[in-house]
Scaffold this active site. Structure first.
Site, PDB file in Angstrom:
ATOM      1  CG  ASN A  64      -1.857   1.028   1.408  1.00  0.00           C
ATOM      2  OD1 ASN A  64      -2.051   1.897   0.175  1.00  0.00           O
ATOM      3  ND2 ASN A  64      -2.114   0.971   2.576  1.00  0.00           N
ATOM      4  CD1 TRP A  65       3.355   0.912  -2.864  1.00  0.00           C
ATOM      5  CD2 TRP A  65       4.147   2.245  -4.999  1.00  0.00           C
ATOM      6  NE1 TRP A  65       4.201   0.861  -3.629  1.00  0.00           N
ATOM      7  CE2 TRP A  65       4.726   1.283  -4.874  1.00  0.00           C
ATOM      8  CE3 TRP A  65       3.624   3.175  -5.625  1.00  0.00           C
ATOM      9  CZ2 TRP A  65       5.040   0.635  -6.362  1.00  0.00           C
ATOM     10  CZ3 TRP A  65       4.391   3.175  -7.129  1.00  0.00           C
ATOM     11  CH2 TRP A  65       5.331   2.164  -7.489  1.00  0.00           C
ATOM     12  CE  LYS A  66       0.557   2.954   4.737  1.00  0.00           C
ATOM     13  NZ  LYS A  66       0.348   3.224   5.603  1.00  0.00           N
ATOM     14  CG  HIS A  74      -6.078   2.340   5.324  1.00  0.00           C
ATOM     15  ND1 HIS A  74      -5.609   3.144   6.312  1.00  0.00           N
ATOM     16  CD2 HIS A  74      -4.459   1.140   4.819  1.00  0.00           C
ATOM     17  CE1 HIS A  74      -3.866   2.748   6.823  1.00  0.00           C
ATOM     18  NE2 HIS A  74      -3.665   1.960   6.208  1.00  0.00           N
ATOM     19  CD  GLU A  81      -3.766  -2.728   7.427  1.00  0.00           C
ATOM     20  OE1 GLU A  81      -2.216  -2.806   6.817  1.00  0.00           O
ATOM     21  OE2 GLU A  81      -3.825  -1.247   6.782  1.00  0.00           O
ATOM     22  N   GLY A  96       2.521   2.086  10.210  1.00  0.00           N
ATOM     23  CA  GLY A  96       3.665   3.531  10.361  1.00  0.00           C
ATOM     24  C   GLY A  96       4.764   3.157  12.114  1.00  0.00           C
ATOM     25  CB  SER A 138       4.895  -2.366  12.014  1.00  0.00           C
ATOM     26  OG  SER A 138       5.229  -0.984  12.267  1.00  0.00           O
ATOM     27  N   GLY A 197       2.835  -0.869   4.174  1.00  0.00           N
ATOM     28  CA  GLY A 197       3.026  -0.164   4.063  1.00  0.00           C
ATOM     29  C   GLY A 197       4.507   1.158   3.748  1.00  0.00           C
ATOM     30  N   GLY A 198       5.315   1.245   5.039  1.00  0.00           N
ATOM     31  CA  GLY A 198       6.386   1.659   4.380  1.00  0.00           C
ATOM     32  C   GLY A 198       7.652   0.998   3.820  1.00  0.00           C
TER      33      GLY A 198
END
Ligand code: 13P
Length: 249
Positions: free
Chosen positions: A9-11, A94, A166, A172, A213, A234-235
């Site tokens: 998920n590049w957000k 999300h 999640e 994050g 994470s 994510g990250g």
């Protein structure tokens, strides 16, 4: 039975230029992955990403979809717009959408039904806050989020649905749920789906990811758990090498 699915998920990250660089590196790194590999990218990058991953084993995803076919909904995106660009998966509900943009269980459900009607595969996000975890209400909360998101979804459609568990406190923050915690919580969600549909549907059709994470260091431990069918990343999805290591956990 349930094929693992790792989705990035590049957000709100990556310009077209960044997308080209990231995917150029990522494509060869995941070419031999056994897990299904998906990148969910911002709308402006969908076309570029779609062209680049054509003929590879990477699948294309978006980060939201509106429930109407079309119309006066400034700033929203329709299923047909996504399908035209080859999008297969779409993230819905999300926690960042719920927290900052007024997304509710009801709007999540409307988006899920529209995605399925149009042939998009929803990745439905559910999760609790730290307060909800610590006070113990997370179990009923997750069951309610799951039930409301799936209202009107048929058992035949369940194999097109992915749920991403999640925990908000793990997104994050560098703080991951332990593998056991994630596994046990996902079991709560799967049991709810078994109750709503049937045991076989929940066991064999529905894939449930963990997200929060997840990274190259903890992916294999999380993925070794029997209830965890994948990850929503994510990250760590923003770096080709890190993401490929998670995909090949
Ligand atoms: P992080 O992997 O950055 O914690 O984000 C998880 C997430 O929100 C994926 O949807």
């Amino acid at each position: 039975m349930r094929q693992p699915i790792i989705a990035g998920n590049w957000k709100m990250n990556n310009t077209i230029k960044d997308t080209k660089a990231l995917l150029t590196d990522l494509i060869p790194l995941v070419a031999d992955s056994k897990a299904e590999c998906v990148v969910c990218v911002p709308y402006t990058n969908i076309q570029t990403a779609g062209e680049m991953i054509k003929g590879t084993n990477i699948k294309l995803g978006a980060e939201n979809v509106h429930w109407a076919d079309k119309g006066a909904f400034t700033g929203e995106i329709s299923a047909d717009m996504l399908l035209e660009l080859g999008v297969e998966y779409v993230i819905i509900g999300h926690s960042e959408r719920r927290q900052y943009f007024g997304e509710t269980d009801e709007t999540v459900n409307k988006r899920v039904l529209q995605a399925l009607k149009k042939g998009l595969k929803p990745i439905i996000c559910v999760g609790e806050s730290l307060e909800e975890r610590e006070s113990g209400v997370y179990k009923t909360l997750l069951e309610a989020q799951t039930e409301k998101a799936l209202a009107g979804v048929t058992s035949d459609e369940l194999d097109k649905v992915v749920i991403a568990y999640e925990p908000i406190w793990a997104i994050g923050t560098g703080k991951t749920a332990t593998a056991q915690e994630a596994n046990d919580t996902i079991a709560i969600i799967r049991n709810k789906v078994a109750e709503l549909y049937c045991k076989n549907c929940a066991q064999n059709k529905l894939r449930i990811q963990y997200g929060g994470s997840m990274n190259p260091k903890n992916a294999s431990e999380l993925m070794a758990m029997p209830e965890i069918d994948g990850g929503l990343i994510g990250g760590a999805s923003l770096k080709a090498e890190d993401f490929s290591k998670v995909v090949k956990y």
